[in-house]
Design a protein around this motif. Structure first.
Motif, PDB file in Angstrom:
ATOM      1  N   ASP A   1       2.112 -31.070  10.440  1.00 60.53           N
ATOM      2  CA  ASP A   1       1.079 -31.974   9.943  1.00 60.53           C
ATOM      3  C   ASP A   1       0.377 -31.383   8.728  1.00 60.53           C
ATOM      4  OD1 ASP A   1       1.466 -33.812  12.068  1.00 60.53           O
ATOM      5  OD2 ASP A   1       0.448 -32.381  13.386  1.00 60.53           O
ATOM      6  N   VAL A   2       0.321 -30.052   8.714  1.00 62.87           N
ATOM      7  CA  VAL A   2      -0.334 -29.367   7.604  1.00 62.87           C
ATOM      8  C   VAL A   2       0.665 -28.385   7.006  1.00 62.87           C
ATOM      9  CG1 VAL A   2      -2.236 -27.862   6.944  1.00 62.87           C
ATOM     10  CG2 VAL A   2      -2.565 -29.553   8.754  1.00 62.87           C
ATOM     11  N   TYR A   3       0.819 -28.408   5.682  1.00 62.66           N
ATOM     12  CA  TYR A   3       1.744 -27.487   5.028  1.00 62.66           C
ATOM     13  C   TYR A   3       0.997 -26.500   4.151  1.00 62.66           C
ATOM     14  CZ  TYR A   3       5.720 -30.237   6.514  1.00 62.66           C
ATOM     15  OH  TYR A   3       6.666 -30.853   7.272  1.00 62.66           O
ATOM     16  N   LEU A   4       1.353 -25.239   4.271  1.00 66.01           N
ATOM     17  CA  LEU A   4       0.825 -24.213   3.382  1.00 66.01           C
ATOM     18  C   LEU A   4       1.980 -23.689   2.539  1.00 66.01           C
ATOM     19  CD1 LEU A   4      -1.464 -22.121   5.770  1.00 66.01           C
ATOM     20  CD2 LEU A   4      -2.095 -24.001   4.278  1.00 66.01           C
TER      21      LEU A   4
ATOM     22  N   PHE B   1       5.806 -23.401  -7.296  1.00 66.61           N
ATOM     23  CA  PHE B   1       6.246 -23.788  -8.640  1.00 66.61           C
ATOM     24  C   PHE B   1       6.605 -22.599  -9.517  1.00 66.61           C
ATOM     25  CE2 PHE B   1       3.508 -27.302  -7.261  1.00 66.61           C
ATOM     26  CZ  PHE B   1       4.389 -28.356  -7.424  1.00 66.61           C
ATOM     27  N   VAL B   2       6.485 -21.390  -8.994  1.00 63.50           N
ATOM     28  CA  VAL B   2       6.736 -20.226  -9.842  1.00 63.50           C
ATOM     29  C   VAL B   2       8.231 -20.077 -10.136  1.00 63.50           C
ATOM     30  CG1 VAL B   2       6.810 -17.705  -9.824  1.00 63.50           C
ATOM     31  CG2 VAL B   2       4.703 -18.894  -9.275  1.00 63.50           C
TER      32      VAL B   2
ATOM     33  N   GLN C   1       6.310 -17.129  -0.489  1.00 66.22           N
ATOM     34  CA  GLN C   1       6.711 -16.860  -1.874  1.00 66.22           C
ATOM     35  C   GLN C   1       8.195 -16.562  -1.918  1.00 66.22           C
ATOM     36  OE1 GLN C   1       4.485 -13.808  -3.920  1.00 66.22           O
ATOM     37  NE2 GLN C   1       2.721 -15.151  -4.055  1.00 66.22           N
ATOM     38  N   ARG C   2       8.810 -16.963  -3.004  1.00 65.46           N
ATOM     39  CA  ARG C   2      10.265 -16.941  -3.057  1.00 65.46           C
ATOM     40  C   ARG C   2      10.852 -15.540  -2.941  1.00 65.46           C
ATOM     41  NH1 ARG C   2      13.730 -17.739  -7.314  1.00 65.46           N
ATOM     42  NH2 ARG C   2      11.974 -17.866  -8.716  1.00 65.46           N
TER      43      ARG C   2
END
Lengths: 302, 288, 248
Positions: C156-159, C164-165, C79-80
């Motif tokens: 290969d997998v992104y979390l 978009f907040v 989170q930003r």
């Protein structure tokens, strides 16, 4: 006249060694101070420094001699204990970090004073200048002390350079660092240990009360000159070195003046200059650039 | 009163005045500011002496109040100028303290005060320096501390509500129209005069432990501010008394022993507190 | 083989369960949204999967193997709000941090790493801001920098936790383009998402979460009024848009 004194002192080997060691100390604490500052751990350095006093006294009471390496081992032990206690207190109670730091700092220092008074009474003649550790007395260091200090400082600087990238990521974004496969716990422990060691080698020259200043002031001054961590570390090291050299020189010229306060005042003047005239976020910069900057950001975010 | 009695009374007064002021510092998370002020007070005392050429109580109090204000103000200004808070505290107090030490060593002969005294206080010699007040012969430091303790208690009783609300929720206090900044400086003023009053007795650094440790112990025992103040006083007095007798027994520094005693009391509270103690945590963790 | 498989995950804060009996699989190559009300444990799920929080129980596997950061196959966008914006670092430097796992201990980033980082900046339209200190970027720009950092991780997998907040429309478009590009390359992207309106448009797979998995499957099957009602409870009463979309 002072110029003459400086010149003549510069040709005395002992002074040269003392100056060299305070310089290395200044670099080490400048470099590690940057990481401590960004990790919001500056004041933990203060607690560690104060907590070193009982360690020094215990080591002296146990061995009965003033062997610097042994005293520093004692200081490292109580310093680490203090860091650990602060973490434990904040983790297991609702006491906030500031109160925990303050409490550990003052109680350890108080215990140190108790032990020191015990030592002073025990052997009047062999008082051994342990009280030099309170304000620092670079001139009182023996050749052997100087070697020890310079060697440890050089080692600390070397390790910080090696781990620069890893510590940067750890401090900036711990979660991401963990996700990148960095061993977080190990890096944290290593950093705390090195921070404690920096403080510990500094206390003979700067003293336990003011050692924290050498961690904080060069680092925060450097922040006013650059937005890059690499440069910040370099500048902070330079300011630390300059302060160390200046403090040691002045105190050898005027015997009776403790080294620590002189180093701190030198560093503080560097801070004043950086705070006012620095290239990033200094007073002058703010006065001239503030308006332009806010407009720029506004345009871009649209 | 006996010689020993005067020392104990003085130490207890330190415990009470520091203990009460300290509670507010703890709940406001401002103990570091108190640490800073207690160091700066040294500079205040030296400067006062250099200007007024006297170590008289009144001058000292004024000097301490001024330097306390300057310290608080300097830290706040640096913080507002973008320096992170812990660093601003670290810069200001170390610099002030360093200047104080340098001035002290430069003018050591003139000032009736040495560095060791500044750090550790000289509580054992306090009863030697007496004056006559209302027909009583009373040690100067004791009478000053009596006045400071009385003043502190009166201020806290008068402004209890305001201090409580601004400590708990500064935003709410602002909307209620309370002078939050003024109360902040009032509290820092109290810290400064308490620090200078206790300075003679326990010295610059150990006054921090008297300010923080009793309050922290009390904080682990109760959730009510009024009770916390009371407990804190009791812990302050207990550290003073235990410290004094401990020091007499082992023949060591009294002020150091008072601080150590505080530390030991904290250790016990930490482990055994019925509400927030370690044992309590352990047993509740086991039972669930 | 699934991109991500979670078996019987449980997380508790102070003895209070936050996530219970979470079992789920995410297909490889999907673009997955994790959706649920506030306090449903979306971020917690993500952090628990990555081992940033202590799990009471549970087993995580990524691409058929137990998860370990050392495999370097999972990229993460936090989170930003979670970093110190005054840190002395600039956009390019932050992106380079994504390469650290590849660079290895003690070594400095190579020319190739720098080139990769610059390409990532360019892809997100940020090349003009390479040397900008991160506080001096707008919210959307900051978010793009952190995405670029995940990109150069070459996982290969992104979390991604709420990417978009608080971003502007331009950034939102840049992000969704990037996510689709990643998907086309065969990567799996899992996103904590708060904006129900855009779920059907952006994501082909959806996980509904409220302290446990309510539903998990292709968006068109899972994103129904009934299941959303079950996930959000009464809170959805004020919210009619998804229903319109589904019927329309």
């Amino acid at each position: 006249m002072i110029q003459d004194l400086v010149d003549s002192l510069l040709y005395q080997p002992n002074t040269q060694w003392v100056v060299l060691s305070t310089m290395l100390l200044g670099i080490a604490s400048g470099v590690l101070g940057c990481f401590a500052l960004l990790k919001k751990q500056s004041l933990i350095g203060d607690a560690v420094a104060h907590a070193a006093l009982p360690g020094i006294c215990i080591a002296y009471l146990l061995t009965g001699e003033k062997q610097l390496l042994v005293l520093l081992l004692g200081a490292t032990a109580t310093g680490l204990l203090a860091t650990y206690l602060i973490q434990l207190i904040t983790a297991t109670t609702r006491i906030k970090k500031d109160a925990a730091i303050c409490m550990v700092l003052s109680v350890f220092f108080g215990t140190g004073i108790v032990l020191l008074s015990r030592i002073t009474q025990q052997a009047e003649g062999n008082k051994s200048g342990l009280d030099h550790f309170i304000f620092g007395q670079a001139a009182a260091m023996t050749r052997h002390d100087v070697y020890t200090m310079a060697g440890v400082a050089a080692g600390l600087i070397f390790i910080s350079c090696l781990l620069f990238k890893e510590w940067k990521l750890l401090i900036f974004d711990t979660d991401f660092a963990r996700n990148s496969g960095l061993p977080i716990g190990l890096l944290e422990t290593l950093f705390s240990t090195l921070l404690v060691m920096t403080v510990v080698i500094g206390i003979q020259a700067v003293g336990v009360i003011l050692m924290a200043a050498l961690l904080i002031i060069p680092a925060i001054s450097a922040r006013f000159w650059t937005d890059r961590l690499g440069w910040m570390v370099v500048i902070s090291g330079a300011i630390g070195a300059a302060s160390g050299v200046a403090g040691a020189l002045i105190s050898t010229i005027r015997t009776g003046l403790a080294t620590g306060p002189l180093i701190v005042v030198t560093a503080a003047s560097f801070f004043a200059v950086s705070f006012i005239f620095g290239r990033k976020r200094s007073l002058v910069q703010k006065l001239t650039a503030h308006r332009i900057h806010t407009e720029r950001v506004k345009e871009e975010s649209v | 009163m006996t010689y020993e009695g005067w020392i104990l009374l003085t130490a207890c007064l330190v415990g009470i005045s520091c203990g009460t002021v300290g509670c507010f510092l703890i709940i406001r998370r401002m103990t570091m500011l108190a640490d800073a002020i207690s160091h700066s007070v040294l500079l205040g005392i030296v400067l006062t002496f250099l200007i007024a050429n006297s170590l008289d109580g009144m001058y000292m109090l004024i000097g301490a109040a001024v330097i306390g204000f300057v310290t608080t103000f300097a830290i706040q200004s640096l913080h507002q100028a973008g320096v992170q808070e812990d660093a601003s505290i670290g810069i200001v107090f170390t610099t002030f303290f360093a200047i104080g030490v340098i001035l002290l060593s430069l003018f050591a002969k003139d000032v009736h005060l040495d560095v060791e005294h500044a750090l550790m206080g000289e509580i054992a010699f306090l009863p030697l320096n007496t004056h006559t007040l209302f027909g009583f012969e009373i040690p100067k430091a004791t009478s000053m501390l009596l006045a400071i303790t009385a003043f502190t208690l009166v201020v806290i009783l008068l402004f209890y509500k305001e201090l409580k609300i601004t400590s708990f929720d500064a935003a709410l206090a602002l909307t209620l129209g309370l002078p939050v900044t003024l109360i902040h400086y009032l509290l820092m003023g109290l810290v400064s005069i308490t620090a200078v009053g206790s300075f003679d007795a326990v010295g610059a650094i150990l006054v921090v432990s008297m300010l923080v440790v009793p309050g922290v112990c009390a904080y682990l025992l109760t959730d009510r501010l009024s009770l916390m103040l009371l407990y804190s006083c009791i812990f302050g007095i207990a550290s003073a008394v235990f410290g004094y007798y401990g020091a007499a027994w082992l023949d060591v520094s009294i002020s150091g022993a008072m601080s150590t005693a505080g530390g030991i009391l904290f250790l016990f509270t930490w482990i055994f507190s019925p509400r927030y103690g370690l044992l309590q945590r352990l047993t509740s963790a086991v039972s669930t | 083989m699934h991109a991500l498989e979670v078996k019987d995950l449980q997380v508790a804060y102070d003895k209070k369960a936050v996530l219970e009996h979470v079992n789920l699989t995410i297909p490889k190559g999907s673009l997955t949204a994790i959706v649920g009300p506030n306090g449903a444990g979306k971020s917690t799920l993500m952090k628990a999967i990555l081992g940033m929080l202590k799990r009471s129980s549970g087993h995580i596997s990524v691409l058929g193997k137990p998860y370990s950061p050392k495999n370097r196959n999972v990229g993460y966008v936090p989170q930003r709000g979670s970093v110190d914006w005054d840190f002395p670092t600039n956009s390019l430097d932050v992106i380079l941090m994504g390469r650290y796992a590849h660079i290895g201990w003690f070594k400095r980033p190579s020319k190739q790493d720098v080139t990769l980082a610059k390409e990532a900046l360019q892809k997100l339209g940020m090349e003009a801001y390479a040397n900008r200190q991160i506080r001096q970027l707008s919210g959307g720009q900051q978010q793009r920098v952190f995405l670029a950092r995940a990109l150069v991780q070459d996982a290969d997998v992104y979390l991604m936790d709420e990417p978009f907040v608080g971003v502007d429309a331009k950034t939102e478009n840049a992000i969704i383009d990037l996510l689709r590009e990643l998907q086309q390359k065969g990567k799996t992207v899992i996103v904590v998402h708060h904006d129900l309106q855009t779920v059907p448009e952006y994501f082909d797979h959806t996980l509904l979460l409220n302290r446990t998995v309510i539903a998990n499957g292709p968006t068109e099957l899972v994103f129904t009024k009934d299941l959303l009602q079950k996930t959000y409870g009464g809170a959805l009463a004020f919210f009619t848009a998804p229903d319109d979309r589904i019927s329309g």
